[in-house]
Design a protein around this motif. Structure first.
Motif, PDB file in Angstrom:
ATOM      1  N   GLU B 151      71.328  34.837 -94.708  1.00  0.00           N
ATOM      2  CA  GLU B 151      71.686  35.900 -95.650  1.00  0.00           C
ATOM      3  C   GLU B 151      71.143  37.221 -95.101  1.00  0.00           C
ATOM      4  OE1 GLU B 151      73.212  37.905 -97.556  1.00  0.00           O
ATOM      5  OE2 GLU B 151      73.269  36.513 -99.244  1.00  0.00           O
ATOM      6  N   LYS B 153      72.499  40.532 -95.096  1.00  0.00           N
ATOM      7  CA  LYS B 153      72.861  41.897 -95.474  1.00  0.00           C
ATOM      8  C   LYS B 153      71.830  42.618 -96.332  1.00  0.00           C
ATOM      9  CE  LYS B 153      77.797  41.609 -94.717  1.00  0.00           C
ATOM     10  NZ  LYS B 153      79.122  41.954 -95.241  1.00  0.00           N
ATOM     11  N   TYR B 154      71.283  41.928 -97.348  1.00  0.00           N
ATOM     12  CA  TYR B 154      70.373  42.634 -98.258  1.00  0.00           C
ATOM     13  C   TYR B 154      69.155  43.196 -97.520  1.00  0.00           C
ATOM     14  CZ  TYR B 154      73.133  40.343-101.869  1.00  0.00           C
ATOM     15  OH  TYR B 154      74.162  39.922-102.662  1.00  0.00           O
ATOM     16  N   ASP B 181      61.644  40.624 -99.291  1.00  0.00           N
ATOM     17  CA  ASP B 181      61.583  40.911-100.723  1.00  0.00           C
ATOM     18  C   ASP B 181      62.967  41.320-101.243  1.00  0.00           C
ATOM     19  OD1 ASP B 181      60.285  41.359-103.221  1.00  0.00           O
ATOM     20  OD2 ASP B 181      60.285  43.504-102.796  1.00  0.00           O
ATOM     21  N   SER B 182      63.644  42.215-100.503  1.00  0.00           N
ATOM     22  CA  SER B 182      64.984  42.656-100.922  1.00  0.00           C
ATOM     23  C   SER B 182      65.959  41.482-100.936  1.00  0.00           C
ATOM     24  CB  SER B 182      65.529  43.722 -99.969  1.00  0.00           C
ATOM     25  OG  SER B 182      64.690  44.845 -99.949  1.00  0.00           O
ATOM     26  N   ARG B 185      65.224  39.022-103.821  1.00  0.00           N
ATOM     27  CA  ARG B 185      65.561  39.620-105.106  1.00  0.00           C
ATOM     28  C   ARG B 185      67.048  39.406-105.422  1.00  0.00           C
ATOM     29  NH1 ARG B 185      65.981  43.840-108.234  1.00  0.00           N
ATOM     30  NH2 ARG B 185      64.151  44.487-109.385  1.00  0.00           N
ATOM     31  N   SER B 186      67.891  39.392-104.388  1.00  0.00           N
ATOM     32  CA  SER B 186      69.340  39.350-104.598  1.00  0.00           C
ATOM     33  C   SER B 186      69.964  37.984-104.362  1.00  0.00           C
ATOM     34  CB  SER B 186      70.036  40.374-103.686  1.00  0.00           C
ATOM     35  OG  SER B 186      69.678  41.682-104.048  1.00  0.00           O
ATOM     36  N   TRP B 226      56.462  48.643-103.077  1.00  0.00           N
ATOM     37  CA  TRP B 226      57.782  49.061-102.589  1.00  0.00           C
ATOM     38  C   TRP B 226      58.686  49.387-103.774  1.00  0.00           C
ATOM     39  CZ3 TRP B 226      59.720  50.985 -98.367  1.00  0.00           C
ATOM     40  CH2 TRP B 226      61.103  51.002 -98.166  1.00  0.00           C
TER      41      TRP B 226
END
Lengths: 243, 243
Positions: B151, B153-154, B181-182, B185-186, B226
């Motif tokens: 994954e 992209k995020y 973390d980003s 989160r998604s 952040w």
């Protein structure tokens, strides 16, 4: 590719779409992906399209031609709910895909396409729908008050962090600019100009519509300040004591 | 799903991978996706895997079993270049996919899998490769000094903004924490713990290896600071004068 965002907040709605279409990287052009149908005091309907351009254009043209016919059939101009509008759009999409899809498939051309459609019809609150490529659809709710389509991932985290149903339309614009900036930084098939449309709840007319070009001072300011701000926050993060 | 990042910088290399695997949302488990092969003073080889777990495990087991055989055939322990290691890994991947792929395909199970493989073998500078599911591969360069898999992209925008070949390993760790973390989160199919490995250029031994769990104070600090920092930068962005 494409990037579209639509939000439905207490204060109103925001619609935004980029303008780049491409058939391979060597055939890039500009097409607006936003269409609005407005009768002041009665209805504001906004559609954002992504996917195969011939499919989405034909679906909208089909709807528009029927609406112009002015007979008693259900149309964009006499529908009494946005739910009916979403159904009309889903049906039109299915019709075009049924007609053209098999021919496209013969050359392995993807005929998938989808729409974000929202607005308000007198007698109803504002509503927002995501019409999938198969013609089925879902509606935004208080918990999930926005939809994206096209290249959705790069620009999603900032919306998840910053926008709730209670956000102001100004915050929604700021967030949308950052979301497009992040997307265009990572995917060159999404490009300016951005078509932006604001709708204030119960206004039953368009609040503001604007085309944001490369030279737009506000977009450039957001682009610069956001990047600088991120670098500042990053620089202030301490390193781990175990490294 | 999976999220893996590997960076090759002047100061050294960073490898990081999450530990969540899933077959549907109702079958989630923990498997480390990082494997290292180290002979101090001679070679450090690190592999991060994503995709079908049976394919990636079998490819590595095949390589490892052959390397243990200790005959004169080319192996992880006698290869004289990371290029040869990437070829060995690509060949093992092709072999397993050739054996198992058709059986998986009968049940529409995706057999795609890929590896990020990097490290240093005495006599060479550190090198990093991205081995695709077809067994072909590319090498990182000064312009593109990192690879992601799974994954991607995020977590990509922050790496693009913050990391260059000249970054310190501490900045690389900070950026990797934000990037994970980003992503987490998604996408709930990416999850802690994170396996993290640092390699200092020319050390020919592992610099640091750490498993970062939910309770890790540094990860929690990055997560909090952040998020707060982004909200601060967002709040400071002026609204447009045309809204």
């Amino acid at each position: 590719m494409t990037y579209c965002v639509a939000m439905t907040l207490e204060a109103g709605m925001l619609f935004a779409s980029d303008s780049r279409t491409n058939a391979g990287v060597d055939q890039v052009s500009r097409f607006s992906k936003m269409r609005s149908f407005v009768r002041d005091g009665d209805r504001v309907i906004v559609m954002l399209s992504s996917g195969n351009l011939s499919i989405t254009q034909n679906a909208i043209n089909t709807l528009e031609q029927r609406a112009r016919a002015g007979d008693n059939a259900l149309s964009l101009w006499n529908a009494t709910s946005m739910f009916d509008v979403a159904r009309l759009l889903g049906d039109a999409l299915r019709e075009v895909k049924t007609r053209d899809g098999p021919y496209l498939m013969q050359n392995n051309i993807d005929s998938s396409a989808n729409f974000l459609v929202g607005g308000q019809i007198r007698g109803e609150p504002p509503r927002l729908f995501n019409v999938y490529s198969e013609g089925n659809f879902i509606e935004a709710t208080a918990e999930t008050c926005y939809f994206q389509s096209g290249e959705t991932k790069y620009g999603k985290p900032v919306i998840d962090r910053m926008v709730t149903r209670h956000s102001t339309l100004v915050d929604a614009i700021k967030c949308t600019m950052v979301s497009f900036d992040s997307t265009m930084r990572s995917n060159i098939s999404v490009g300016l100009p951005i078509d932006l449309l604001l709708y204030h709840t119960d206004a039953l007319s368009i609040g503001m519509q604007r085309r944001i070009e490369e030279t737009d001072p506000y977009y450039q300011m957001v682009h610069g300040q956001w990047g600088e701000g991120l670098r500042r926050v990053f620089a202030q993060l301490p390193g781990p004591d175990w490294a």
